[in-house]
Scaffold this active site. Structure first.
Site, PDB file in Angstrom:
ATOM      1  CE  LYS A 126     -13.880  94.753  69.938  1.00  0.00           C
ATOM      2  NZ  LYS A 126     -13.067  94.444  70.751  1.00  0.00           N
ATOM      3  CG  ASN A 127     -15.393  91.835  70.859  1.00  0.00           C
ATOM      4  OD1 ASN A 127     -14.685  92.478  70.449  1.00  0.00           O
ATOM      5  ND2 ASN A 127     -17.158  92.211  72.328  1.00  0.00           N
ATOM      6  CB  CYS A 169      -7.916  96.508  81.595  1.00  0.00           C
ATOM      7  SG  CYS A 169      -9.849  96.816  80.200  1.00  0.00           S
ATOM      8  NE  ARG A 185     -11.375  92.935  80.112  1.00  0.00           N
ATOM      9  CZ  ARG A 185     -12.051  93.469  78.980  1.00  0.00           C
ATOM     10  NH1 ARG A 185     -10.951  94.879  78.692  1.00  0.00           N
ATOM     11  NH2 ARG A 185     -12.321  92.192  78.069  1.00  0.00           N
ATOM     12  CG  ASP A 238     -18.336  94.886  75.236  1.00  0.00           C
ATOM     13  OD1 ASP A 238     -18.603  95.457  76.227  1.00  0.00           O
ATOM     14  OD2 ASP A 238     -18.683  93.954  74.440  1.00  0.00           O
ATOM     15  NE  ARG A 253      -9.043  98.558  71.608  1.00  0.00           N
ATOM     16  CZ  ARG A 253      -8.804  97.397  72.693  1.00  0.00           C
ATOM     17  NH1 ARG A 253      -8.744  98.334  73.771  1.00  0.00           N
ATOM     18  NH2 ARG A 253      -8.980  95.983  72.750  1.00  0.00           N
TER      19      ARG A 253
HETATM   20  N1  EPU Z   1     -12.935  87.285  84.234  1.00  0.00           N
HETATM   21  C1  EPU Z   1     -12.650  86.532  85.745  1.00  0.00           C
HETATM   22  N2  EPU Z   1     -11.296  85.356  84.855  1.00  0.00           N
HETATM   23  C2  EPU Z   1     -11.387  84.949  83.768  1.00  0.00           C
HETATM   24  C3  EPU Z   1     -12.045  85.516  82.725  1.00  0.00           C
HETATM   25  C4  EPU Z   1     -12.725  86.662  83.070  1.00  0.00           C
HETATM   26  O1  EPU Z   1     -12.613  86.237  86.641  1.00  0.00           O
HETATM   27  O2  EPU Z   1     -10.743  84.660  83.177  1.00  0.00           O
HETATM   28  C5  EPU Z   1     -14.719  88.422  84.336  1.00  0.00           C
HETATM   29  C6  EPU Z   1     -13.500  89.586  84.196  1.00  0.00           C
HETATM   30  O3  EPU Z   1     -12.793  90.006  84.663  1.00  0.00           O
HETATM   31  C7  EPU Z   1     -14.787  90.360  83.772  1.00  0.00           C
HETATM   32  C8  EPU Z   1     -16.169  89.193  83.326  1.00  0.00           C
HETATM   33  O4  EPU Z   1     -15.565  88.012  83.846  1.00  0.00           O
HETATM   34  O5  EPU Z   1     -15.169  90.929  84.917  1.00  0.00           O
HETATM   35  C9  EPU Z   1     -16.103  89.119  81.528  1.00  0.00           C
HETATM   36  O6  EPU Z   1     -15.263  89.245  81.545  1.00  0.00           O
HETATM   37  P1  EPU Z   1     -14.939  87.794  79.547  1.00  0.00           P
HETATM   38  O7  EPU Z   1     -14.093  87.493  79.987  1.00  0.00           O
HETATM   39  O8  EPU Z   1     -16.402  87.136  79.345  1.00  0.00           O
HETATM   40  O9  EPU Z   1     -14.810  89.309  78.965  1.00  0.00           O
HETATM   41  P2  EPU Z   1     -13.596  89.280  77.756  1.00  0.00           P
HETATM   42  O10 EPU Z   1     -13.647  88.469  77.208  1.00  0.00           O
HETATM   43  O11 EPU Z   1     -12.230  89.887  78.229  1.00  0.00           O
HETATM   44  C10 EPU Z   1     -15.221  89.684  76.010  1.00  0.00           C
HETATM   45  C11 EPU Z   1     -15.334  91.377  75.385  1.00  0.00           C
HETATM   46  C12 EPU Z   1     -15.877  92.556  75.606  1.00  0.00           C
HETATM   47  C13 EPU Z   1     -17.055  92.362  76.834  1.00  0.00           C
HETATM   48  C14 EPU Z   1     -16.785  90.751  77.201  1.00  0.00           C
HETATM   49  C15 EPU Z   1     -18.458  90.840  77.788  1.00  0.00           C
HETATM   50  C16 EPU Z   1     -13.872  90.547  73.502  1.00  0.00           C
HETATM   51  C17 EPU Z   1     -12.654  90.767  72.110  1.00  0.00           C
HETATM   52  N3  EPU Z   1     -14.358  91.459  74.480  1.00  0.00           N
HETATM   53  O12 EPU Z   1     -14.118  90.232  76.485  1.00  0.00           O
HETATM   54  O13 EPU Z   1     -15.422  93.291  74.782  1.00  0.00           O
HETATM   55  O14 EPU Z   1     -17.592  93.837  76.910  1.00  0.00           O
HETATM   56  O15 EPU Z   1     -16.597  89.770  76.837  1.00  0.00           O
HETATM   57  O16 EPU Z   1     -19.198  90.950  76.901  1.00  0.00           O
HETATM   58  O17 EPU Z   1     -14.377  89.727  72.762  1.00  0.00           O
HETATM   59  C18 EPU Z   1     -15.468  95.871  74.139  1.00  0.00           C
HETATM   60  O18 EPU Z   1     -15.903  95.351  72.687  1.00  0.00           O
HETATM   61  O19 EPU Z   1     -15.963  96.567  74.269  1.00  0.00           O
HETATM   62  C19 EPU Z   1     -15.403  94.762  75.084  1.00  0.00           C
HETATM   63  C20 EPU Z   1     -14.446  95.966  75.842  1.00  0.00           C
END
Ligand code: EPU
Length: 424
Positions: free
Chosen positions: A23-24, A120, A125, A309, A401
């Site tokens: 998915k990711n 969320c 996030r 995750d 999801r």
């Molecule tokens: N963060 C910031 N600022 C930003 C972006 C992120 O502070 O601009 C912080 C977030 O608040 C969080 C941390 O950085 O505390 C990690 O966030 P990241 O951006 O790495 O996560 P994401 O891209 O929003 C993806 C996965 C998540 C997974 C995370 C971490 C997808 C669609 N989602 O989210 O997947 O937990 O990376 O590995 O790829 C799941 O599949 O259950 C899921 C939540």
């Protein structure tokens, strides 16, 4: 509304399980298809999940042709005609991951309007790193009426250092940089296998992305990208979830074609606990004598650290292992809600900020529980397999999801579990 009913207590999972595409990985891959001005992009091994339907709709909202052949698990995207530059609120608001369309739309159109992601359950996030990176590339970003509006007639290559190796920010900036003028370097970039998969597709589309999987990504901008054909990488989190399920249930399960390298942080912790994990020709075998497992301490970190995750599912395993285990969640600030639900099943645990102490091995009892997020739903179902009596798990929209036919796959391994209509 539907819920899952599990008759637990004596389940021993045995057999083989097939894992879907990630998915990711597929969500950013779909966003990347926006960049192709020539030809079609075909994605294969696509998981049939509600998040994928949502992303398809986000892209259709840009007037792009998207055909999902579910029988063959293939999506064909044709973005070769004129596209709109506004991602519709109706779908973006359903899924935070839609924010990864911002970079590609901006790079292709010179202008992008995307709804600001809302709240969320697992953490605040923010998307500041996405926006700062785009600004470093010359974008002017404003916010109005709940939308982010980004403008840059031509993005400029830049040196970007991410304060945190955010997966989504790395993906957004990598995609934007493919069509920028000159070279972009992203330091402290995310290194997840899904980043590597995105770089693979982008390079097939004519981009020049180097260093994916390391902390420094270099992207040399090009003028135009074209369609490509790509197999989505396997879902390491689905694979990991079945590994944990086998370990919890005295099981012996072959996770077919699972990729050892992608699951290394999880495998290392399973082995530390005493779980037998072997790399076989047809996949990864996980075998355990659950009663003999030892408690461990785990800290979630960006890849190649232990994945957040897998945190919820792993705490379910900790719950059945005799003694005190510790889980430290450093990536999201509110990702222990499943433990509150598991308390209803008799779990003894304490949470202090980012640390959860799990007093395992005291026995779980069946109860009615509610999924609080995607991975929590898996953790609750796994807990139901080992809890004495009947467990009902509600709010399955979270499960859908990210897990395709989860209960069917568990039935195939010997679990007594069914999905029924109505509230739990
Ligand atoms: N963060 C910031 N600022 C930003 C972006 C992120 O502070 O601009 C912080 C977030 O608040 C969080 C941390 O950085 O505390 C990690 O966030 P990241 O951006 O790495 O996560 P994401 O891209 O929003 C993806 C996965 C998540 C997974 C995370 C971490 C997808 C669609 N989602 O989210 O997947 O937990 O990376 O590995 O790829 C799941 O599949 O259950 C899921 C939540």
């Amino acid at each position: 509304m539907e819920h899952i009913i599990i008759e637990g207590g004596n389940t021993r999972l045995q057999g083989e399980v097939v894992i879907e595409g990630a998915k990711n990985a597929v969500l950013p891959l779909l966003a990347a298809t926006i960049l192709a001005k020539d030809g079609q992009t075909i994605l294969r091994n696509v998981p049939i999940l509600s998040d994928v339907f949502t992303m398809n709709n986000v892209i259709r909202g840009l007037d792009i042709d998207v055909v999902f052949d579910e029988n063959n698990k293939e999506i064909t995207v044709d973005a070769s005609n004129y596209i709109l530059d506004k991602a519709p609120y109706e779908y973006v608001s359903q899924m935070r991951a839609s924010i990864v369309v911002l970079g590609p739309i901006l790079a292709r159109c010179g202008h992008a309007t995307v709804s600001m992601p809302g709240g969320c359950s697992i953490g605040s996030r923010p998307i500041d790193l996405h926006l700062k990176g785009l600004e470093a590339m010359g974008a002017k970003i404003t916010q109005s009426g709940g939308d982010i509006i980004a403008k840059a007639s031509k993005l400029q290559g830049a040196n970007i250092y991410l304060d945190f190796p955010s997966v989504g920010a790395t993906q957004n900036l990598m995609m934007a940089a493919t069509l920028a003028e000159g070279k972009t370097v992203i330091e402290n970039a995310a290194r997840e296998p899904e980043i590597v998969d995105l770089a693979l597709l982008l390079n097939k589309m004519g981009a020049i992305v180097k260093g994916a999987g390391t902390e420094t990504l270099t992207i040399q901008g090009v003028n135009r990208l074209h369609g490509a054909d790509h197999d989505v990488v396997q879902d390491r989190i689905e694979a990991g979830t079945f590994m944990v399920a086998a370990a919890m249930t005295n099981g012996d399960v072959l996770i077919k074609d699972a990729i050892w390298e992608h699951n290394r942080p999880l495998i290392s912790k399973l082995r530390e606990m005493g779980v037998e994990v072997t790399d076989e020709a047809r996949g990864i075998r996980v075998k355990a004598d659950t009663a003999s497992l030892k408690p461990v301490t785990v800290k979630t970190l960006p890849h190649p650290g232990f994945p957040t995750d897998m945190q919820a599912q792993f705490t379910a395993l900790m719950a059945v292992v005799d003694g005190e285990s510790t889980m430290i969640e450093t990536v999201f600030e509110n990702r222990f809600q499943h433990l509150e639900e598991m308390r209803r099943m008799g779990l003894h645990s304490e949470i202090l900020r980012e640390t959860a102490m799990i007093h395992g091995g005291q026995g779980l009892q069946g109860a009615t529980v509610m999924s609080t997020d995607l991975r929590a739903s898996a953790a609750l179902i796994l807990s139901g397999l080992v809890a004495k009596g009947q467990t009902k798990v509600g709010k399955l929209t979270h499960l859908d999801r990210g897990y395709y036919q989860f209960n069917e796959k568990l039935v195939g391994l010997g679990a007594t579990i069914k999905r029924v209509k109505g509230d739990a």
